[in-house]
Every structure is written in C-alpha cells, then in structure tokens.
Scaffold this motif. Structure first.
Motif, PDB file in Angstrom:
ATOM      1  N   THR A  33       0.936  -1.335  -0.153  1.00 25.80           N
ATOM      2  CA  THR A  33      -0.193  -0.131   0.062  1.00 25.80           C
ATOM      3  C   THR A  33       0.891   1.154  -0.012  1.00 25.80           C
ATOM      4  OG1 THR A  33      -0.303   0.331   2.465  1.00 25.80           O
ATOM      5  CG2 THR A  33      -1.673  -1.211   1.318  1.00 25.80           C
ATOM      6  N   ARG A  56      -5.900  -2.502   8.505  1.00 20.98           N
ATOM      7  CA  ARG A  56      -6.629  -1.068   8.238  1.00 20.98           C
ATOM      8  C   ARG A  56      -6.071  -0.669   6.825  1.00 20.98           C
ATOM      9  NH1 ARG A  56      -5.713   4.264  11.802  1.00 20.98           N
ATOM     10  NH2 ARG A  56      -3.601   4.042  10.888  1.00 20.98           N
ATOM     11  N   GLN A  91      -7.883  -2.930   4.359  1.00 22.75           N
ATOM     12  CA  GLN A  91      -9.349  -2.465   4.246  1.00 22.75           C
ATOM     13  C   GLN A  91      -9.471  -1.341   3.373  1.00 22.75           C
ATOM     14  OE1 GLN A  91     -11.136  -1.218   7.985  1.00 22.75           O
ATOM     15  NE2 GLN A  91     -12.761  -2.636   7.542  1.00 22.75           N
ATOM     16  N   ALA A  92      -8.548  -0.486   3.445  1.00 22.81           N
ATOM     17  CA  ALA A  92      -8.709   0.706   2.522  1.00 22.81           C
ATOM     18  C   ALA A  92      -8.610   0.650   1.380  1.00 22.81           C
ATOM     19  CB  ALA A  92      -7.605   1.800   3.073  1.00 22.81           C
ATOM     20  N   ARG A  93      -7.933  -0.629   0.979  1.00 20.21           N
ATOM     21  CA  ARG A  93      -7.747  -0.900  -0.709  1.00 20.21           C
ATOM     22  C   ARG A  93      -9.029  -1.733  -0.938  1.00 20.21           C
ATOM     23  NH1 ARG A  93      -2.908   0.522  -3.250  1.00 20.21           N
ATOM     24  NH2 ARG A  93      -2.088   2.273  -1.765  1.00 20.21           N
ATOM     25  N   GLY A  94      -9.870  -2.022  -0.034  1.00 21.84           N
ATOM     26  CA  GLY A  94     -10.833  -2.813  -0.570  1.00 21.84           C
ATOM     27  C   GLY A  94     -10.674  -4.361  -0.384  1.00 21.84           C
ATOM     28  N   TRP A  95      -9.503  -4.688  -0.055  1.00 21.06           N
ATOM     29  CA  TRP A  95      -8.948  -6.122   0.412  1.00 21.06           C
ATOM     30  C   TRP A  95      -9.564  -6.396   1.742  1.00 21.06           C
ATOM     31  CZ3 TRP A  95      -3.460  -4.368  -0.412  1.00 21.06           C
ATOM     32  CH2 TRP A  95      -3.244  -3.824  -1.496  1.00 21.06           C
ATOM     33  N   GLN A  96      -9.596  -7.675   1.880  1.00 22.32           N
ATOM     34  CA  GLN A  96     -10.252  -8.556   3.392  1.00 22.32           C
ATOM     35  C   GLN A  96      -9.226  -9.453   4.053  1.00 22.32           C
ATOM     36  OE1 GLN A  96     -12.795  -7.139   5.416  1.00 22.32           O
ATOM     37  NE2 GLN A  96     -11.882  -8.385   6.616  1.00 22.32           N
ATOM     38  N   GLY A 115      -9.015 -10.642  -2.100  1.00 24.12           N
ATOM     39  CA  GLY A 115      -9.052  -9.456  -2.824  1.00 24.12           C
ATOM     40  C   GLY A 115      -7.697  -8.624  -3.336  1.00 24.12           C
TER      41      GLY A 115
END
Length: 351
Positions: free
Chosen positions: A54, A85, A88-93, A150
């Motif tokens: 990221t 975090r 999550q900010a990148r749309g991954w889980q 993701g």
C-alpha cells in the motif's frame, strides 16, 4: 481499564507492554532452535525484501528480521505485508481467523517542559518552545498477502524495473566500492590494520552465490570500519564488541543479498550462535541496534550500484521516504536510524 482507555485518559499504563523484550525473546527463541531470524526461507531471486504493497516501501531494520522469521508464509515468492487497516482501505479483506505478525514502528513525540523541569504535557507533532523530541516504540500487526482476499496477484518486478538484480550486480558493487581486494589463499577476511579484504580465488567457491555472499560479508566489515561508517567498536576476537560486529555484518550481508537476488548462505556454527545469543541477552535493545546498524551498512553498500542509487534518489525526491504519520507499518520511523532521525544519537554510544 484497558490499554486504549489508558492512552485516551493521558495516564500512565500501570502494566506497559515491553516491546523490546518481546522482540528479543522471539529472536532468542529462534536462535535457540538454530534458526537465524535474518536468514530468508524463500527464493530471494523471486521475492526480494519484505515490502508494504500500500506504500510501496520495503520494511527496514528490525522489521526485516521479524518478517524474515515468518518463512512459511513467504514460500510462494510474495514479499507483501500490510496492516488490516491498510488492506481494508484498498478494498481487500484479511480472512477471518488469520493470525498476524508483529512489527514495530516509532512515533516521534514532543515532551513540553514545565516549570522546574517538570513535564507539562506531550504533543505528537508540536515543536513549541521547550519541546524536546523523544520516540515511543509501538507494535503493529501485519498480514501476509496469502492471508488477504482481494489483493491483486503479485507480479515480481523484472530486470527492467530492478536492474540491480542481475548476475553482475555483486561484481559491480565490489568494483565501485573502492575497497582493496586481494584474491588468493584460503581465507576470507577483512584486515582493519591494512584496510583491505582478502578472498580466495573465485574458482575456489562452490557456486557464484557462495562467492557473492562471502564477498558481501567481508565488504560489510569494510563498510562498518573507519573511515566509512565508523561503527566499529574495535573489539578483538572473542569480545562482545567483536560478536556484535559479526551479528551486524551477518544481517547486513543477507539484506544485501536479498535486494540483489542472491541466495545467502550464512555460517551459523554453534560458536557463532552462542556469541550472538550472549550479545542479545545482555541488552533487550541490542538486536534493535544491530538491525539498525545492519540497515546502514546495507544501504551504504547498495549505494555502490548506480541503478540502485538512482532509484533511491528518485524515491526520495518523490517523497517516498516520508512518514505518513498514521502509525501503520511501512511508514516506519526508526529510533535507531540516525539518517532518518538526526536528533537521536546511536543507542550503542549513548548507553
């Protein structure tokens, strides 16, 4: 009251977490099993150094050791690690039930002096009158790419993107280092009194990788000594200072090998392990200092490769070396890195 409430209240936590001791104990436990935390367990020609997808930044210092111990997760040749975090900010889980890995970062704070030397408060970024900077170590948790749904498929950078990962890279570094290297005989060593390196003939090594690893190890001693980085404490063989230098050089040479794509080979005899463990046990911050010094040595030596040096300059000009200040790993401010934090003296000399 839990730890987050203690922090919000501004009161001192009565049971503070000792991150230095936690990390020291973890690395000692690995050494007791005969495992070197800085020895990579994956194909370095594919993976390279652990990095944060990221931010695009490589992990540094002590974090390269902490992530280096998590070998199983990296067998697939993917070096990417990030926090929940950040994912999550990148749309991954991050998948439910996955266990993360601890890394550390340092937050720069300002202690504002009150009357009679008392502390009137703490600011996270204030530079007001009487403010004195200090650094608070913090732990964070990161997850490997294989634990995250993701996240895009990892495509290793090619030679065009990282031209320092070529078979000629180590020889380029040696040639540009300015070090005096004598080939011949049966010993590999750096002789401080003569300020030169001795290596057996290249043909005496069982592989190109073995030569490269040995040459970079001795070049790390060369960088460690005056008049280069001048980190050496001048210890004789068998002394604590000598053991500390060997620890630094061992970590540094692996870090360099990882960047240039050479499979590192380390001599981890019982005597080496015993000396390193003695050094690490003597001070819970010793392994942090060793990892930071190793990073300095690696940075210095890698700078002799023109393509790598140019990439670092470009990244610095683009601001990639700046801290975002959100406390996430990958934006690490290292208390022990006097290049990143000039106001902090090396702990080894200040202690």
């Amino acid at each position: 009251m839990n730890k987050s409430k203690w922090r919000r209240s501004g009161k001192a936590d009565p049971n503070p977490r000792d991150i230095y001791q936690e990390v020291t104990d973890k690395i000692l436990a690995a050494l007791e099993r005969g495992v070197l935390a800085w020895q990579r367990g994956w194909d370095q020609g594919l993976a390279g150094a652990p990095m944060n997808p990221t931010t695009g930044r490589a992990y540094r210092g002590i974090n390269t050791l902490l992530l280096g111990m998590m070998q199983d997760a990296a067998f697939n040749g993917d070096p990417r690690w990030c926090s929940y975090r950040q994912a999550q900010a990148r749309g991954w889980q991050v998948r439910k039930g996955e266990r993360g890995t601890t890394v550390v970062f340092y937050r720069k704070l300002q202690r504002r002096g009150g009357t009679d030397g008392e502390t009137s408060g703490i600011s996270h970024d204030g530079e007001g009158e009487g403010a004195r900077p200090f650094f608070m170590v913090r732990a964070s948790t990161v997850f490997h790419a294989t634990q995250i749904d993701g996240i895009p498929v990892y495509n290793p950078p090619g030679i065009a993107a990282e031209p320092w990962r070529t078979p000629e890279a180590v020889q380029t570094i040696l040639d540009n280092s300015g070090a005096t290297i004598h080939y011949g005989g049966s010993q590999a060593c750096f002789v401080p009194s003569r300020d030169c390196i001795y290596l057996p003939p290249k043909g005496a090594f069982r592989s190109d990788a073995a030569f490269s690893c040995t040459a970079l190890h001795e070049l790390s001693h060369y960088a460690y000594a005056p008049p280069r980085l001048d980190l050496s404490q001048g210890g004789r063989f068998g002394s604590a200072a000598y053991a500390f230098e060997e620890l630094v050089v061992s970590i540094a040479s692996v870090n360099i090998c990882t960047v240039v794509g050479v499979e590192a080979e380390i001599e981890n005899t019982a005597s080496y392990l015993a000396d390193w463990m003695t050094v690490i046990k003597s001070d819970k911050r010793a392994i942090f200092r060793a990892a930071a010094d190793a990073q300095r040595v690696a940075d210095y030596i890698l700078g002799f490769h023109p393509d790598y040096a140019a990439a670092v300059r470009a990244a610095n000009e683009a601001g990639a070396g700046e801290q975002d200040g959100d406390g996430d790993p990958g934006d690490t401010l290292d208390e022990f890195d006097d290049q990143a934090v000039p106001v902090v003296e090396r702990l080894a000399t200040a202690a």
